[in-house]
Scaffold this motif. Structure first.
Motif, short mmCIF file in Angstrom:
data_model
loop_
_atom_site.label_atom_id
_atom_site.label_comp_id
_atom_site.label_asym_id
_atom_site.label_seq_id
_atom_site.Cartn_x
_atom_site.Cartn_y
_atom_site.Cartn_z
N UNK A 56 -7.24 6.09 1.45
CA UNK A 56 -7.85 4.96 0.73
C UNK A 56 -6.74 4.06 0.20
N UNK A 57 -6.78 2.78 0.59
CA UNK A 57 -5.77 1.82 0.12
C UNK A 57 -4.40 2.09 0.69
N UNK A 58 -4.33 2.49 1.97
CA UNK A 58 -3.05 2.86 2.59
C UNK A 58 -2.33 1.62 3.10
N UNK A 59 -1.02 1.52 2.80
CA UNK A 59 -0.17 0.43 3.30
C UNK A 59 0.81 1.01 4.31
N UNK A 60 1.02 0.25 5.39
CA UNK A 60 1.90 0.76 6.45
C UNK A 60 2.43 -0.41 7.25
N UNK A 61 3.67 -0.29 7.73
CA UNK A 61 4.24 -1.35 8.57
C UNK A 61 5.17 -0.74 9.60
N UNK A 62 5.31 -1.44 10.73
CA UNK A 62 6.24 -1.04 11.79
C UNK A 62 7.09 -2.26 12.14
N UNK A 63 8.41 -2.10 12.04
CA UNK A 63 9.33 -3.18 12.35
C UNK A 63 9.99 -2.95 13.70
N UNK A 64 10.52 -4.00 14.25
CA UNK A 64 11.18 -3.90 15.56
C UNK A 64 12.32 -2.87 15.50
N UNK A 65 12.34 -1.99 16.52
CA UNK A 65 13.40 -1.00 16.63
C UNK A 65 13.13 0.30 15.90
N UNK A 66 12.09 0.34 15.07
CA UNK A 66 11.76 1.59 14.38
C UNK A 66 11.12 2.57 15.35
N UNK A 67 11.47 3.84 15.17
CA UNK A 67 10.87 4.92 15.98
C UNK A 67 10.34 5.95 15.00
N UNK A 68 9.05 5.88 14.74
CA UNK A 68 8.45 6.64 13.63
C UNK A 68 7.62 7.79 14.19
N UNK A 69 7.86 8.98 13.66
CA UNK A 69 7.03 10.15 13.97
C UNK A 69 6.05 10.34 12.82
#
Length: 588
Positions: A20-33
């Motif tokens: 609930x109310x989750x914030x999230x972002x992905x930027x160029x070059x990030x490799x997120x697990x």
């Protein structure tokens, strides 16, 4: 540069709140697990971010010029489509030229009309300047073991379908890759190739994975979804574990303080003040906020799996000259082995090499073509299959387990009710009365494990047990298996899992030959790399004109003919050297 931003997104299923109310972002070059316990909403979050599933509230914003590719665990396909049409699924002139060329390669070019088709297809490839892309497509399909591109999608097995959908995603070359368990159904060589493929490109990546070696090799950031909140850590898996432990210590201290304050506020609430002033109303609101904060469930429970094992006899399992073929394909050729107490054996080999076939023969689910399988009188198998539970989906979790046993017997003889045992496997009391059809893939895996372990086996056979399990459950399962006193036979593409548990390996090679090798998976790969290097060095020497050294036996005396030949060697060598110089000059 931000590729994607999720702002205040929420998702609920009936009475269950995922986040609930989750914030999230992905930027160029990030490799997120993205990691977390099974059922916390990892797959749901990926689908919302990829635009496949709507959120209950919040906004997901994607830059206009960004393309997103999504790898689903259970893709929807057209069964009548060919593999080639599926992996190259756009209608640009570039893609059309590649499709026609790949189709032309499957024709019999000895026929004049087919030869003309191939010639026209090559001309179209030249016009579209598509050769580089076709080479990349061919490389991806080859390494993922996809050869018959004219085959219909409806004829593929689950593992083949996963590889084809992965190939489609990589061929698209999207700006942002979103992948849900990309290593499932891939053998170790394919996983290592995928690691190299992703690392040699400037890929932006968001994925759910429980393969710790893959995670460490490919990703530079870990995001943990825990109790509806997202915690991000820049670093590898070991760094994540360290920082998570620090965070949990701080949270536990804060919760203890909040509980102390809650007790005081609870006394005030019980006095039921009559005057509902603005001040008292705000205090009541603060009380409910505090109560909610202290009720946050932090599950740090360890599964203490110390089950009673059925005693093993002197004879456990004996394989004598076992053969198995499917048509002309040999999968097991003359395998003999006698299992000893406490052995932990890993099985490695390419997909389709016969690993699961061996397990089915041992457990007598499949009959060998010839040979003997002698099972000890006291040997009790516990077989965890890839296919999962064979049970009606309208059955509740607790009822299914009670079919196996009413209570669990520990090594010290104490009995634990089934319901209590299930809580150790992260099935709280409310979840135990859920229908099996409502469980996530990882939860079904855990339930399958429970149903096997409560039978007190002394010979565990595990076929891909790590697929879909969360990292917490994996670590606990590893600890149990590490201390397991019976025999253990494992097929797994999780290299960390194999390194931790296996003390030697069955290596499936060509034509059904199985080699027994001491050491774990890392030892096996180092041996493979060393052998490949030696073979390459030998090839390089041959290409350079060096002759391999041959061992000769000393003789006390040469014969008359040998002496004459020896005396003439010097002149013959001189003539050959002269001839070599002339030929080199002509070639130059």
């Amino acid at each position: 540069m931000n590729y994607l931003t999720a702002d205040k997104i929420s998702k609920h299923y009936a009475d269950k709140e995922l986040f609930d109310g989750l914030d999230f972002s992905v930027a160029r070059g990030q490799r997120i697990a993205l990691i977390g316990l099974n059922g916390t909403g990892k797959t749901t979050l990926l689908k919302i971010i990829a635009g496949i599933e709507p959120s209950d509230s919040g906004i997901v914003s994607v830059r206009n010029d960004i393309t997103i590719g999504y790898l689903d665990q259970n893709p929807v396909i057209d069964p009548h489509s060919t593999i080639l049409d599926f992996v190259i699924n756009n209608n640009t002139s570039h893609a059309q030229a590649i499709r026609e060329y790949e189709h032309a390669l499957t024709l019999d070019t000895e026929l004049e009309e087919n030869s003309e088709v191939l010639s026209d297809a090559m001309a179209a490839m030249d016009a579209a300047n598509a050769w580089d892309h076709e080479q990349t497509i061919r490389q991806i399909l080859t390494f993922l073991g996809i050869h018959d591109v004219e085959q219909n999608m409806g004829l593929l097995s689950g593992g083949e379908l996963k590889r084809v959908t992965l190939a489609q995603l990589l061929i698209q070359e999207p700006d942002l890759l979103i992948m849900d368990e990309p290593t499932n159904h891939l053998d170790t060589q394919m996983i290592e190739w995928l690691e190299g493929f992703l690392n040699t490109r400037s890929t932006t990546l968001l994925m759910v994975t429980h393969d710790r070696y893959f995670l460490d090799t490919v990703c530079n950031e870990i995001a943990e979804l825990d109790n509806g909140k997202l915690h991000r850590y820049k670093g590898n898996y070991a760094y994540f574990l360290e920082k998570k432990a620090e965070r949990e210590v701080i949270e536990n201290v804060e919760q203890e303080k909040a509980r102390g304050l809650l007790r005081k506020e609870l006394e005030w609430m019980r006095r039921q003040p009559k005057a509902r002033t603005t001040k008292s109303k705000s205090r009541i609101g603060a009380f409910h906020d505090l109560s909610e904060k202290t009720n946050v469930h932090t599950d740090n429970t360890s599964m203490q799996l110390n089950l009673r094992e059925t005693r093993q006899g002197g004879k456990i399992l004996e394989l004598k000259h076992v053969y198995k073929s499917y048509g002309d394909k040999k999968v097991i050729h003359n395998l003999s082995y006698t299992f000893k107490k406490g052995e932990k054996i890993g099985i490695v080999g390419k997909n389709g090499s016969g690993k699961s076939t061996l397990l089915n023969i041992i457990t007598q689910k499949l009959e060998a073509d010839s040979g003997k399988i002698n099972i000890g009188d006291n040997t009790v198998f516990g077989y965890f299959t890839q296919h999962g539970l064979d049970v009606k989906n309208d059955m509740r979790v607790i009822d299914f387990i009670k079919q196996q046993a009413e209570a669990i017997v520990h090594a010290d003889g104490s009995k634990v009710p089934v319901s209590q045992f299930l809580t150790h496997f992260r099935f709280p009391y409310a979840k135990q009365h859920t229908f099996i059809s409502k469980l996530s893939g990882g939860e079904k895996k855990r339930l399958h494990l429970v149903s096997i372990l409560i039978r007190n086996p002394n010979f565990l056979i595990l076929d891909e047990p790590t697929n879909d399990l969360d990292l917490v459950t994996l670590n606990i399962l590893e600890e149990f298996l590490f201390n397991f006193k019976g025999c253990l036979l494992i097929v797994s593409h999780d290299r960390y899992f194999m390194d931790r548990l296996a003390d030697h390996l069955f290596v499936f090679g060509e034509n059904g030959h199985v080699t027994n090798m001491n050491g774990n998976y890392t030892d096996y790969r180092e041996c493979q790399i060393a052998n490949a290097k030696a073979a390459n060095d030998e090839s390089a020497k041959r290409a350079a004109g060096e002759k391999p050294k041959k061992q000769t036996q000393d003789k006390t005396k040469l014969s008359y003919n040998e002496q004459r030949e020896f005396d003439g060697l010097e002149n013959e060598i001189q003539e050959l050297e002269t001839r070599k110089t002339e030929l080199v000059a002509q070639m130059g």
